[in-house]
Each structure stands twice: as C-alpha cells, then as structure tokens.
Design a protein around this motif. Structure first.
Motif, PDB file in Angstrom:
ATOM      1  N   ALA A   7      16.875   3.116 -33.308  1.00  0.00           N
ATOM      2  CA  ALA A   7      15.444   3.365 -33.402  1.00  0.00           C
ATOM      3  C   ALA A   7      14.718   2.209 -32.742  1.00  0.00           C
ATOM      4  O   ALA A   7      15.199   1.069 -32.735  1.00  0.00           O
ATOM      5  CB  ALA A   7      14.999   3.504 -34.863  1.00  0.00           C
ATOM      6  N   THR A   8      13.569   2.515 -32.162  1.00  0.00           N
ATOM      7  CA  THR A   8      12.731   1.495 -31.532  1.00  0.00           C
ATOM      8  C   THR A   8      11.347   1.553 -32.144  1.00  0.00           C
ATOM      9  O   THR A   8      10.825   2.630 -32.424  1.00  0.00           O
ATOM     10  CB  THR A   8      12.640   1.707 -30.015  1.00  0.00           C
ATOM     11  OG1 THR A   8      12.130   3.015 -29.753  1.00  0.00           O
ATOM     12  CG2 THR A   8      14.001   1.547 -29.360  1.00  0.00           C
ATOM     13  N   ALA A   9      10.765   0.370 -32.340  1.00  0.00           N
ATOM     14  CA  ALA A   9       9.440   0.268 -32.961  1.00  0.00           C
ATOM     15  C   ALA A   9       8.490  -0.431 -32.017  1.00  0.00           C
ATOM     16  O   ALA A   9       8.869  -1.354 -31.283  1.00  0.00           O
ATOM     17  CB  ALA A   9       9.531  -0.490 -34.281  1.00  0.00           C
ATOM     18  N   SER A  10       7.250   0.015 -32.018  1.00  0.00           N
ATOM     19  CA  SER A  10       6.189  -0.633 -31.246  1.00  0.00           C
ATOM     20  C   SER A  10       5.026  -0.906 -32.188  1.00  0.00           C
ATOM     21  O   SER A  10       4.709  -0.094 -33.055  1.00  0.00           O
ATOM     22  CB  SER A  10       5.745   0.249 -30.083  1.00  0.00           C
ATOM     23  OG  SER A  10       5.317   1.521 -30.544  1.00  0.00           O
TER      24      SER A  10
ATOM     25  N   ARG B 287      18.322  -0.251 -36.308  1.00  0.00           N
ATOM     26  CA  ARG B 287      19.143   0.905 -36.678  1.00  0.00           C
ATOM     27  C   ARG B 287      18.752   1.409 -38.057  1.00  0.00           C
ATOM     28  O   ARG B 287      18.307   0.640 -38.915  1.00  0.00           O
ATOM     29  CB  ARG B 287      20.637   0.551 -36.670  1.00  0.00           C
ATOM     30  CG  ARG B 287      21.178   0.336 -35.276  1.00  0.00           C
ATOM     31  CD  ARG B 287      22.686   0.427 -35.216  1.00  0.00           C
ATOM     32  NE  ARG B 287      23.137   0.398 -33.839  1.00  0.00           N
ATOM     33  CZ  ARG B 287      23.236   1.462 -33.060  1.00  0.00           C
ATOM     34  NH1 ARG B 287      22.923   2.653 -33.543  1.00  0.00           N
ATOM     35  NH2 ARG B 287      23.647   1.360 -31.825  1.00  0.00           N
ATOM     36  N   VAL B 288      18.935   2.719 -38.249  1.00  0.00           N
ATOM     37  CA  VAL B 288      18.650   3.331 -39.549  1.00  0.00           C
ATOM     38  C   VAL B 288      19.742   2.910 -40.527  1.00  0.00           C
ATOM     39  O   VAL B 288      20.930   3.147 -40.285  1.00  0.00           O
ATOM     40  CB  VAL B 288      18.591   4.864 -39.430  1.00  0.00           C
ATOM     41  CG1 VAL B 288      18.375   5.497 -40.798  1.00  0.00           C
ATOM     42  CG2 VAL B 288      17.493   5.284 -38.479  1.00  0.00           C
TER      43      VAL B 288
ATOM     44  N   THR C 236      11.240   8.730 -46.745  1.00  0.00           N
ATOM     45  CA  THR C 236      11.216   7.355 -46.256  1.00  0.00           C
ATOM     46  C   THR C 236      12.556   7.031 -45.608  1.00  0.00           C
ATOM     47  O   THR C 236      13.605   7.120 -46.257  1.00  0.00           O
ATOM     48  CB  THR C 236      10.930   6.371 -47.400  1.00  0.00           C
ATOM     49  OG1 THR C 236       9.659   6.694 -47.977  1.00  0.00           O
ATOM     50  CG2 THR C 236      10.899   4.943 -46.884  1.00  0.00           C
ATOM     51  N   VAL C 237      12.488   6.682 -44.332  1.00  0.00           N
ATOM     52  CA  VAL C 237      13.675   6.287 -43.571  1.00  0.00           C
ATOM     53  C   VAL C 237      13.592   4.782 -43.342  1.00  0.00           C
ATOM     54  O   VAL C 237      12.605   4.285 -42.804  1.00  0.00           O
ATOM     55  CB  VAL C 237      13.751   7.037 -42.234  1.00  0.00           C
ATOM     56  CG1 VAL C 237      14.951   6.558 -41.425  1.00  0.00           C
ATOM     57  CG2 VAL C 237      13.848   8.539 -42.481  1.00  0.00           C
ATOM     58  N   ARG C 238      14.624   4.059 -43.746  1.00  0.00           N
ATOM     59  CA  ARG C 238      14.619   2.598 -43.665  1.00  0.00           C
ATOM     60  C   ARG C 238      15.359   2.144 -42.412  1.00  0.00           C
ATOM     61  O   ARG C 238      16.529   2.477 -42.200  1.00  0.00           O
ATOM     62  CB  ARG C 238      15.261   2.012 -44.916  1.00  0.00           C
ATOM     63  CG  ARG C 238      15.310   0.498 -44.967  1.00  0.00           C
ATOM     64  CD  ARG C 238      15.914   0.036 -46.274  1.00  0.00           C
ATOM     65  NE  ARG C 238      15.064   0.405 -47.402  1.00  0.00           N
ATOM     66  CZ  ARG C 238      15.493   0.474 -48.649  1.00  0.00           C
ATOM     67  NH1 ARG C 238      16.761   0.242 -48.931  1.00  0.00           N
ATOM     68  NH2 ARG C 238      14.652   0.807 -49.624  1.00  0.00           N
TER      69      ARG C 238
END
Length: 490
Positions: free
Chosen positions: A270-273, A285-286, A301-303
């Motif tokens: 996963a990538t976050a901005s 990563r999840v 809720t996905v951590r």
C-alpha cells in the motif's frame, strides 16, 4: 413559376407538427405517411395496427387523428413486428445517429485491482515501553519531562531514593570483603532480586560505597504518552511512572467500504500520500484487517504499517492510501453502459436488424471506467454505451421483457404467459381493449390498452363491460392474448 407562400397560421401549425413528431422519440422514422394514405405509405406492406408515438401502448384498428396529440396515427407494419426471431424494440438505423447511440463490445480484459481509501496516522501500539518503579521510595529529582516530549533511549527520567537498598548494599560490601566467592555471588543475586539495575550494582562494587539513590532511565526512544511522576512524591514498587511510544514505525488506519473489503489482503503493498508532503508517497504493507465493522459508516479498518524515518509521519495526520492489488482478468463493459434501477442491473443489448433488448446482468468490481460482469453477458455481445436510457424507456413502453441472467431469451409457450385482470372496453375478432389492473410481472401500472387475440373465437367468450381474467404472451409484434375468461360477479 408560381411561388408558394405559407401563412403565419400555417407556419405555426407546421412548427407544432414538427415538435410533436420529434417528441415521438425512437418510433419516428418508421412510418411518417398521413393517416388517410396507408396504401401509399406502406407500398403494399401489411398494417397490424395504428398507434400514437407518444402513447405507444394504446393501439387503434383504423387510421385517423390521435386522441392524445394533434397529429395523425402512425402505422405498425407486420414486417417491422415479425421480421425475425430477434426480440426487443426495433429502431430505424437512420435514427441511431441522431439519438447518439454508441455500441461497445463485452470483452475479456484485466481490471485494475487498485483500491483507494482514506485513513489517519496513529501510534504503533506494538512499540510501547512502560517505565515502572522497581522498589518503594521517594522522588528526589525529576528531569523536566512532559507528555508529548520526544526522548532518546537511556534518557534520565527521575532520581528515586530507595531506603531498602542501602542496607542490602552494605551487607553485600561486607560479604565482598570476606573474599568468599559463593557468598559474593549470592549477595549480588539478592541485589538483583531487589530490583537494582545492573549498572547500579557495578557502581557499588567498583566504588565500595552504598548508593541508595537510583536514576530511572527511559528504555527506548520515542514520545512520552503519559507521565505520572512528580518531584517529592512517594512511589511504590511496580508503580507506572511513564509510557513511551516508539516512532520508528507508525500505523495508518484506513477506512475501507464494506462492499470493497474483499479486495484487500493482509500482506499486500500500500502507498500513502499526505497533504503535508505533496508529491511524495510512503510505502508500507497491510498488517491487519480489524474484525469489527463501523456501524455508522459501514467501513472496515485496515491497518497499514509504515516506516517513519525522521519522525515525519505524525499521529493524527490525514492520508490517502491506495492498495496495490494485482490486475485480474474479467469480462468487462463500459461503466456508462450499466443501468441501475435499484431492484436490478440492466444493459441494453444490441441485436440484429437494429433491435435492442434489455438484459439483466450481475455486476462486479469497477475500476478505470470499466465494470466487471459476473453473469448475464457473453464475450463478444454488444451493449449500448450511450443513449441507452432512451432505448430503455421505449422498451418499457413497448412491454419488451428483459433477458434473464441465465442468458437465454424468455421461452415462448404456456410457461411464458403473463396473467392479468381487467374490464373489457371493446372487442373484435382481432383485438380486445382492456382496462387492466397493475401487472407486477412486467412492472406495468393499471391502464387501458389493446391486445391482439391469438384466436378469433376468444372474442365470442366475453362482452364489453365484463370483468375478465386474461393471459397474454409478449412477442416481437406486441402482447398477444391467448386466454380470456369471464370472471364471476363479486
């Protein structure tokens, strides 16, 4: 050469007629001959009935003016209704361009697996250090700490005077002077059991002096979440003095809609901005999908665990996260071709000779303007991607049944008969006009319309004004009554 001039009244009438003709929708262009010249318009073609394009469900036996609009009735030809076995509503090919009809083919392709969601940065609850008092004592000094301070590992927190340690250390120093190795080893173990840190025991051995003041240090770096120690207070053994949360890695708790939760897997990238760092992305990563669904927002809720070099990611920051799912093969159609009615999902299927029929489908995932079709379509079938709502309206008015998800057209015969109840208004050997109740099977409201009779003998079984039960079949030429029975008076 005589020039023809149209009066203002005639011009207005022509304009009104043109507007009324355009309002006829997709039915215009099939037959535009005047009502009093059927032979010339049809050129020998057989006329089944006459109708008003604005009220196509009402049928008439003879030409004339529409009782609904100030315009002539239009003929419905037999070759239009029964040109072949293709079901659906037929549209003049010349009208498809003006309607903006655009076709798309159902074909196999790779549907992108990316899923976007929003989330909030939070502390990593697996990286928490608890600082406790090892023995009862008195706080002599606090090193100016406060909740929210970022501290390094080994930073001093407070100096605590422990009276019980003084006597134990004095006994240990006396045993040490005796030179008995076994007693020295037992004395050192006793100091450890009293909670003295190894550094303090070594300092006592090297200096030969009693040290009853111990400095409590922070075991790992991070941010002080709670601090419950003050100068001059008394502490007991096991009392929590502070909690320190590490910042080396943080959690991103993303809210994923319940309907899309099946697309997320533990371990995927996963990538976050973040708005704080435009143009920059943070990879992770999840690590977990929490088992409870938020009832208010219907989200899971996905951590995601993210590295936090330099402590730039601060808990409470808002982030947009995109899950990097792999593209999966699927049968795809343009999303714009899908018609959602609330009860079912349809597409307008393009058939031969300019015919169109609604077909029920079971949609799947959506991404990149494409929708996955789980059932209801076959590869290579063409659907209407633009202008489908106009065609769907015409099909509904004409009573065209939607193709079921099973894929096969509706079977003709007794099993496909549709039941109804109504009152006979007019009846001939060819057709009957009924004021029928609502027909739930076709989602028809109560209305008055004409039906063709499959057998002329049915006309002799009932009379105008009687309540009847009838069964009809939907054909390409319109509904045909195959059973007509008088209902007893109630």
């Amino acid at each position: 050469m005589t020039r023809f001039k149209m009066s203002p009244v005639g011009l207005a009438a022509a304009t009104a007629l043109t507007v009324a003709a355009l309002a006829g929708g997709v039915m215009i262009g099939r037959a535009t001959a005047p009502a009093d010249a059927p032979a010339a318009a049809g050129a020998g073609r057989k006329v089944l009935y006459w109708y008003d394009p604005m009220v196509p469900g009402q049928r008439f036996e003879r030409p004339g003016k529409s009782p609904y609009m100030d315009m002539p009735l239009q003929p419905k030809y037999a070759d239009e209704a029964a040109a072949g076995p293709a079901p659906g509503v037929a549209i003049d090919p010349a009208q498809t361009q003006s309607l903006g009809v655009r076709l798309a083919k159902a074909q196999r392709g790779a549907l992108p697996g990316g899923l976007a969601a929003t989330g909030v940065i939070d502390f990593n609850e697996r990286d928490v250090a608890v600082v406790q008092a090892k023995a009862a004592g008195f706080v002599q000094r606090v090193y100016g700490r406060a909740p929210g301070d970022i501290v390094a590992a080994g930073a001093p927190l407070a100096d605590i005077l422990v009276p019980d340690w003084a006597g134990a250390q004095a006994e240990f120093l006396a045993v040490r002077r005796s030179g008995d190795a076994a007693l020295i080893r037992a004395g050192r173990q006793r100091l450890q059991l009293l909670g003295m840190p190894p550094g303090l025991i070594s300092a006592v051995e090297q200096s030969g002096r009693v040290r009853d003041v111990a400095t409590v240090a922070i075991p790992s770096g991070g941010v002080i979440r709670t601090l419950s120690i003050r100068n001059g207070m008394t502490v007991t053994a096991g009392q929590t003095l502070a909690e320190v949360n590490g910042l080396g890695r943080v959690w991103l708790n993303a809210a994923v809609p319940e309907a899309m939760a099946g697309q997320v897997r533990v371990g995927e990238a996963a990538t976050a901005s973040l708005a704080a760092y435009p143009g920059e992305t943070f990879g992770g990563r999840v690590t977990a999908i929490l088992p409870q669904t938020q009832a208010e927002s219907r989200t899971l809720t996905v951590r995601i665990e993210l590295p936090n070099a330099g402590g730039r990611l601060r808990p409470g920051m808002f982030a947009t996260v995109r899950f990097g799912g792999l593209a999966q093969p699927a049968l795809l159609i343009p999303t714009e071709a899908v018609i959602r009615t609330g009860r079912r999902t349809l597409v307008m299927l393009a058939g031969p000779r300019g015919t169109y029929q609604p077909a029920e489908i079971r949609p799947g995932r959506e991404a990149g303007g494409q929708t996955e079709v789980l059932a209801g379509l076959s590869e290579g079938e063409q659907v209407v991607a633009s202008g489908q709502f106009l065609i769907d309206s015409e099909a509904s008015l004409s009573g065209v049944a939607a193709r079921p998800i099973g894929g096969a057209p509706p079977v003709r015969g007794a099993a496909s008969l549709i039941e109804g109840v109504g009152r006979v208004e007019q009846i001939t050997t060819q057709q009957v006009t009924l004021s029928h109740d609502a027909i739930p099977a076709l989602q028809w409201p109560a209305m008055t319309m004409s039906f063709r009779l499959a057998d002329p003998h049915l006309a002799h079984s009932v009379k105008p004004g009687e309540r009847v039960a009838f069964a009809f079949e939907q054909t390409s030429g319109g509904p045909v009554v195959r059973r007509l029975q008088r209902r007893p008076a109630q």
